[in-house]
Design a protein around this motif. Structure first.
Motif, mmCIF file in Angstrom:
data_model
loop_
_atom_site.group_PDB
_atom_site.id
_atom_site.type_symbol
_atom_site.label_atom_id
_atom_site.label_comp_id
_atom_site.label_asym_id
_atom_site.label_seq_id
_atom_site.Cartn_x
_atom_site.Cartn_y
_atom_site.Cartn_z
ATOM 1 N N PHE A 80 0.395 -1.351 0.041
ATOM 2 C CA PHE A 80 -0.055 -0.156 0.008
ATOM 3 C C PHE A 80 1.118 0.940 0.473
ATOM 4 O O PHE A 80 1.984 1.138 0.205
ATOM 5 N N ASN A 81 0.642 2.338 0.024
ATOM 6 C CA ASN A 81 0.649 3.406 -0.654
ATOM 7 C C ASN A 81 0.458 3.723 0.800
ATOM 8 O O ASN A 81 0.267 3.918 2.027
ATOM 9 N N PRO A 114 -9.111 -3.834 -0.150
ATOM 10 C CA PRO A 114 -8.874 -4.873 0.334
ATOM 11 C C PRO A 114 -8.229 -5.519 1.709
ATOM 12 O O PRO A 114 -8.798 -4.544 2.412
ATOM 13 N N VAL A 115 -8.613 -6.191 2.140
ATOM 14 C CA VAL A 115 -8.531 -7.014 3.313
ATOM 15 C C VAL A 115 -7.196 -7.655 3.244
ATOM 16 O O VAL A 115 -6.657 -8.822 2.141
ATOM 17 N N ILE A 116 -6.393 -7.838 4.074
ATOM 18 C CA ILE A 116 -4.962 -8.739 4.404
ATOM 19 C C ILE A 116 -6.077 -9.151 5.890
ATOM 20 O O ILE A 116 -5.691 -8.711 6.731
ATOM 21 N N ILE A 128 -6.678 -6.731 -8.902
ATOM 22 C CA ILE A 128 -7.773 -6.263 -10.050
ATOM 23 C C ILE A 128 -9.109 -5.189 -9.864
ATOM 24 O O ILE A 128 -9.208 -4.217 -9.950
ATOM 25 N N HIS A 129 -9.361 -6.137 -8.597
ATOM 26 C CA HIS A 129 -11.161 -4.869 -8.728
ATOM 27 C C HIS A 129 -10.959 -3.741 -7.755
ATOM 28 O O HIS A 129 -11.221 -2.267 -7.527
ATOM 29 N N THR A 130 -9.536 -4.237 -6.681
ATOM 30 C CA THR A 130 -9.379 -3.327 -5.872
ATOM 31 C C THR A 130 -8.612 -2.245 -6.109
ATOM 32 O O THR A 130 -8.077 -0.937 -6.158
ATOM 33 N N GLY A 131 -8.230 -2.217 -7.011
ATOM 34 C CA GLY A 131 -7.236 -1.713 -7.867
ATOM 35 C C GLY A 131 -5.631 -1.294 -7.401
ATOM 36 O O GLY A 131 -4.913 -1.027 -7.303
ATOM 37 N N ILE A 132 -5.012 -2.175 -6.539
ATOM 38 C CA ILE A 132 -4.025 -3.073 -6.368
ATOM 39 C C ILE A 132 -3.182 -3.378 -6.632
ATOM 40 O O ILE A 132 -3.263 -4.759 -7.447
#
Lengths: 928, 325
Positions: free
Chosen positions: B151-152, B233-235, B301-305
């Motif tokens: 993540f950013n 997203p979930v980690i 892909i769905h979350t754009g990561i």
């Protein structure tokens, strides 16, 4: 019933239509019913299935909305189900049962729930959060605070209704029934059409048959029915046949008409013949009736004078007669008695043939019947040197129901025949039991003799009336050949039959079977004295006679020993004496073979002296005069054979208890079975009341009694007899049945019931009516016995002695009684008889007008009984004075009155006038 | 002098004769090997995997020097009076086995393997016994390293926290170098949609902490669904989470933990009698040395990561850890 009626009324067409329509209707109904029920079942299943499915699917879909509490989404979800018209409402609740959404289908929103006439089904489903595997190791579950149970989010309730289905169902039913109706109408039209095709030819054929039956022409029927195929061909063939039948019927009818005309003539002829035959038959029947009536009337008319003949001949015999006169009187007596017997037999066979006899069913003692006959017939048997023995088997029931008069007559006829045709040897009467059912005993009465026998070809014929085996014999032995015919007829009437077994020169055995009812309550025999400890030795050289006496003795003691030879008697007596157990009594039966030898009396005397034993000697008539020596001995008693059971008992009692008397008597006129020992009672002590309205009969009977020294009180009416019986004790009462003022039956009953002193006095009836004798009502009225008129002297004395004996035995401790030996026969000479008549004649002249007046009075008043009574008295008077014409007129009038009904008495007026004329003639003659 | 020499001779000749046999005897005792009782929580596949890994590893490296005696935790008992047959070491596999041994008592040193850290801590807390644990949890630094890689800077990391628990605060300094910030949502009772919605609306991603106890598999499903719906997203900490919709997860396999346990056991062969001391010298909680990373490309892909290769990520994290060590 209704089905039968319909079936009967339906024709072929109706049946064909019914046969076509009923299966169609039944199958259609079954299919429709099945279809409708299947549809209903499917619809119910569909509703159930959809309801469950909706609940489950809605639960899955509403999971997230329940998790997030999105009620709007839940409402949208619920409404999505309303596309199904069966969904009524949807309700969604959370896990705390709070309603989050509840929606009713717009289809039912405006309806009142109550108005929805249907069932509502509710289906539930829990909303459970679906699992997603996010934990790989079980170790993490120890960390997570999670429940082992599914995570319940809420609950879905889907309510389904079948109201929509119901409307569809009614629509379905309507459509189905409409289709069914169409099918039925179509089937009916087809059935009508095809049945018409079948029935029209048949109906045509039926019409032709009817026409043929009614004699019409077949051609008048239109035979074109349009039928095709087989039925058309059948119709054509039938029409052709009907035409042929029509033609032949026409021909046949012509022949029948011709034959009928002939037959009619024949029938007319036959009817005429039948009328003639009927007339002939009636004439013959009338002749038969006249013959029977004639026989009966004539027999009766003949009996009355015979009564007088026999009676007064017996009185004449007692007068001093020379030998020629005695012989003539004996012949007259014999001829009279023979004539009486013939008349009796003719009367019997006449009655039997006309079937006017009605057998009585009254209690009687069979042993007494047999013994009475034996007693009666023994003089004749002994006279010919015959042994007359009766053997009654121990298992034979004695107390029976039946007609003792005719049973006696059967035995009498058989024994009479046996004695008649037997010159030497014996006559045995055997009574045995053939079959013993609950209440019926079948008995065999067998009479066997050692006579000349009957040829085999005569065995059947002799049972026919008036048949005799050969002319010479019939002349030798009197009789008209009616005895066996009477016996056979009587046996048949009593449910039995007659059979004869015979061998020429060897003898005859006549067997008569009878079926008789047993008495329900047989009287119990009680003997005052007990002889069971007595030891008796019995001797008779005739084995059957020995058996007979032994059987009787066994009634009282079991210690009965027998011997058929005198040597054996001595041995047994000696042996018993040696054993210190001697015999108490020796009973000796003396038959002709023994009595002919001179030594028997001496031997018996020796035995008595040697062993000091008591003797009871049973003698035939011919042996009585030979036992003088013995009978004088103390401890010896002689009695006449055959011995009646009751009398044997009293004899045993007499000799065993030491009350016997030694004085012997040899009175030849003593009846069989009557002891020939002197009585202690004087005949002057005997008082007899004689009730008889007929003064001639009264005179005759009283003469007989007074001759013996009895004191006789006479009464000419029943009332007088009763009055006498109230004032004086009598030993015997002789009572005529037909008495004026009070008949003999009533008088007897009054005496027995009201008299203090004569209630137990024996009453013997005197009657000319042979049929009334056997009436049980005699006993009901207290009458103990009877004597048939005309009175035969020996029979009269037997009866009188019998009852006097019984009375004195009973009253005097069993002491036997007989007539006084010193009593002399009081001669009644001719002058005395004439004097009697002379004495009575004025009274006759006095009484005849009175009788005439009474008869007239009874006739005018229509009193039938009085009329008969006065006619009866007049008959007796006329008979006694031999007023033949008067007697005939009275007898005829009596006969007609008896056979007439009371309201037709007027018909006998000519006969009454005839009697009056006869009386006037007599009175005129007397005055002259 | 004589006395001194006599004493020296005595010391040179007699003492060795006394000491050497004793030493030999001790050596002979050591030659029997290490007696290890292995208590397994159950017959589940993962426990068998751990046990098999321990056994195979020991057999292949220190053949027959370690005597393994396995027990199922349900059948495990201790005869305290019998000291002769007492094992040198007890190894427990799973939480149930550790609990049974702890309850049973005794003084034998224990090595608890394959159990969550929180379980270990609650079982052996206040127990005066030589014990050490090889947990299945990953060290927090390993997660923060992964978050930093994916993540950013400036992204907010959401975390559900057991209400009243402050352990999550350890993350804050560890995230700081990555530029990520932490948002915690206290939860008490079942995790509700509101909790999830609130945290999603306040963060850019959610890190599911293995210590968070109020998340059942059912609730985890809705967390993943709602997060996916919000493209956040979930980690997580298991590969199953990734399969169910999480973006990535760090985990260790049972075989890896078994191998690590066998490795530690083999170190005790040097001085079996000193196992207790050796354990006392070890860390109380030992994290798995070996780990793996699982990722879900569809979610990425769905979350754009932008999602690096899993091996690459593992390598980068290990490198970072070696660098730190």
């Amino acid at each position: 019933m209704l089905i039968d009626k319909i079936r009967d009324n339906f024709g072929i067409r109706g049946r064909i239509i019914a046969a076509s329509l009923l299966p169609v209707l039944l199958i259609s109904l079954l299919l429709v019913t099945y279809y409708i029920f299947s549809r209903i079942d499917d619809a119910n299943k569909r509703i159930t299935h959809n309801g469950e499915r909706y609940a489950v699917e809605l639960a899955k879909l509403s999971e997230f909305a329940l998790f997030t509490g999105d009620t709007e989404f839940l409402s949208v979800l619920s409404k999505s189900l309303f596309s199904d018209p069966d969904v009524y409402s949807v309700r969604i609740m959370n896990n705390k049962n709070d309603v989050l959404s509840e929606v009713i289908s717009p289809r039912y929103a405006d309806s009142d729930p109550v108005s929805i006439n249907s069932n509502e089904f509710v289906y539930f489903s829990n909303v459970v959060a679906g699992q997603l595997s996010t934990i790989d190791s079980d170790e993490y579950f120890d960390v997570i605070d999670s429940s082992p149970y599914p995570d319940l989010l809420g609950r879905i309730e889907v309510a389904m209704t079948d109201s929509h289905e119901l409307s569809k169902r009614s629509e379905l039913l309507t459509h189905t029934l409409f289709i069914l109706l169409l099918v039925f109408i179509g089937a009916f039209l087809l059935a009508v059409y095809f049945s018409g095709q079948i029935t029209r030819p048949i109906l045509n054929m039926k019409t032709w048959v009817n026409n043929i039956a009614e004699g019409e022409s077949v051609g008048s029927v239109d035979r074109k029915t349009g039928a095709s195929s087989e039925l058309g061909e059948l119709e054509e063939a039938f029409y052709t046949m009907a035409l042929a039948v029509n033609n032949s019927q026409f021909e046949l009818q012509k022949k029948i008409d011709t034959a009928t005309a002939k037959q009619k003539d024949m029938i007319d002829h036959l009817e005429a013949s039948n009328l003639e035959l009927e007339k002939a038959r009636e004439s013959m029947q009338s002749a038969i009736t006249d013959k029977t009536e004639f026989l009966a009337r004539m027999s009766h008319e003949i009996r009355t004078p015979i009564h007088s003949i026999i009676g007064f001949v017996s009185l004449i015999k007692r007068t001093h007669l020379d030998s020629t006169q005695s012989e003539y009187v004996r012949i007259v007596q014999y001829a009279s008695e023979h004539l009486l017997q013939l008349i009796n037999e003719i009367l019997d066979i006449s009655s039997l043939e006309s079937k006017s006899i009605k057998l009585e069913e009254e209690p009687f003692n069979l042993r007494n019947c047999v013994e009475d006959v034996t007693l009666l017939m023994s003089p004749a048997a002994h006279k010919k040197g015959l042994e007359l023995v009766n053997l009654i088997d121990s298992d034979v029931p004695i107390y029976l129901l039946g007609d003792p008069y005719y049973i006696k007559q059967i035995i009498m006829n058989l024994v009479n025949n046996a004695i008649k045709f037997t010159d030497r040897g014996d006559v045995i009467i055997t009574v045995s039991l053939l079959d013993d059912r609950l209440d019926i005993a079948r008995l065999s009465i067998c009479v066997s003799d050692t006579g000349r026998g009957i040829a085999a070809n005569d065995l059947d014929l002799i049972q026919q009336p008036f048949y005799q085996t050969d002319v010479s014999r019939s002349r030798e032995h009197e009789g008209v050949g009616l005895g066996l015919a009477i016996v056979k007829t009587l046996a048949t009437l009593m449910g039995g039959e007659l059979s004869i077994d015979s061998t020429l020169g060897m003898g005859t055995k006549v067997n008569c079977t009878l079926a008789l009812k047993k008495q329900e309550h047989a009287p119990e025999i009680q003997y005052q004295d007990n002889f069971s400890d007595k030891k008796i030795l019995c001797f008779d050289s005739h084995p059957l006679a020995l058996r007979s006496i032994r059987n009787q003795l066994l009634t009282w003691t079991s210690q009965v020993f027998t011997a058929s030879r005198l040597e054996r008697v001595q041995d047994l007596l000696q042996s018993a004496k040696d054993d210190d157990h001697p015999f108490d009594l020796l009973v000796v039966g003396v038959n002709k073979a023994i009595s002919d030898s001179e030594s028997w009396r001496y031997r018996l005397y020796t035995i008595k002296q040697t062993f000091g034993i008591k003797l009871l000697i049973l003698l035939g008539d011919e042996g009585q005069h030979k036992c003088n020596l013995l009978s004088r001995e103390k401890g010896c008693l002689c009695i006449t054979k055959p011995v009646a059971h009751a009398y044997l008992y009293s004899s045993l009692k007499s000799i065993l208890t030491g009350t016997d008397t030694a004085a012997p008597q040899h009175e030849h006129t003593a009846s069989p079975g009557i002891p020939v020992v002197a009585p202690d009672i004087q005949p002057l002590d005997v008082r007899i009341l004689l009730a008889e309205d007929n003064q001639f009969n009264r005179l005759y009977v009283s003469s007989l009694l007074r001759d013996r020294g009895y004191m006789v009180t006479e009464a000419d009416s029943g009332q007088t007899a009763v009055q006498q019986a109230m004032q004086q004790k009598y030993d015997l009462i002789l009572m005529d049945i037909h008495l004026p003022e009070m008949d003999g039956l009533t008088a007897s009953k009054k005496i027995k019931t009201e008299s203090l002193i004569n209630s137990d006095t024996t009453i013997i009836a005197l009657t000319a009516d042979i049929y009334i004798n056997r009436q049980a009502r005699l006993k009901e009225h207290g009458i103990d016995d009877f004597i048939t008129k005309p009175v035969k002297e020996d029979e009269f004395w037997r009866m009188v002695d019998k009852h006097l004996l019984v009375r004195t035995s009973a009253s005097d401790g069993g002491q036997p009684y007989t007539m006084n030996p010193d009593t002399k026969i009081k001669a009644v000479n001719k002058s005395e008889t004439d004097a009697i008549k002379q004495q009575l004649l004025p009274r006759l002249i006095e009484e005849l007008p009175e009788h005439s007046s009474k008869i007239y009075a009874a006739f005018i008043s229509g009193n039938r009984e009085d009329l008969l009574e006065h006619l009866h008295q007049l008959k007796g008077i006329a008979g006694y004075f031999r007023l033949e014409d008067l007697s005939t007129a009275a007898t005829r009038a009596d006969h007609y009155v008896r056979n007439l009904e009371s309201n037709k008495l007027i018909e006998v007026r000519p006969l009454i006038q005839r009697i009056d004329e006869e009386i006037q003639d007599i009175l005129s003659s007397a005055l002259l | 002098m004589i006395q001194k020499s006599t004493i020296i001779l005595f010391l040179c000749l007699v003492l060795p004769s006394i000491i050497l046999p004793a030493a030999y005897a001790a050596r002979a005792a050591d030659a029997k090997g290490l007696a290890v009782a292995i208590v397994v929580s159950g017959e589940n596949r993962e426990y068998r995997q751990v046990y098999t890994a321990i056994k195979e590893r020991l057999e292949s490296t220190v053949d027959h020097q370690v005597i393994l005696k396995p027990y199922l935790s349900d059948n495990y008992t201790v005869n305290h009076s019998n000291t002769k047959n007492r094992p040198d070491l007890i190894v427990t596999i799973g939480t149930a086995a550790a609990s049974k041994v702890a309850v049973t008592g005794g003084v034998t040193p224990v090595l608890s393997a394959f159990l969550p850290k929180s379980s270990y801590e609650s079982i052996w807390k206040d127990k005066d016994r030589p014990v050490s644990g090889i947990v299945i949890d990953q060290p927090i630094s390993r997660y923060t390293a992964l978050l930093g890689l994916l993540f950013n800077k400036g992204d907010k990391v959401g975390i559900f926290n057991n209400k009243g628990d402050v352990a999550y605060k350890k993350l804050i300094p560890l995230l700081r170098p990555t530029g990520l910030s932490l948002v915690a949502e206290d939860v008490y009772g079942s995790l509700s949609a509101k909790d999830i919605s609130r945290l999603l609306s306040a963060t850019d991603l959610i890190f599911v902490n293995p210590d968070f106890k109020y998340i059942s598999p059912q609730r985890a499903k809705w967390l993943l669904y709602m997060a996916y719906r919000d493209a956040k997203p979930v980690i997580a900490f298991t590969p199953s989470y990734v399969k169910a919709g999480a973006l990535a997860a760090i985990y260790s396999s049972p075989e890896a933990i078994g191998m690590q346990t066998a490795k530690i056991i083999s170190t005790f062969l040097v001085s079996p009698a000193q196992v207790a001391n050796a354990i006392r010298r070890m860390k109380s909680i030992i994290y798995p040395d070996n780990f793996y990373i699982a990722t879900n490309k569809q979610v990425a892909i769905h979350t754009g990561i932008r999602l690096p290769d899993e091996k690459r990520l593992e390598h980068l994290i290990r490198s970072g850890e070696r660098h730190v060590d």
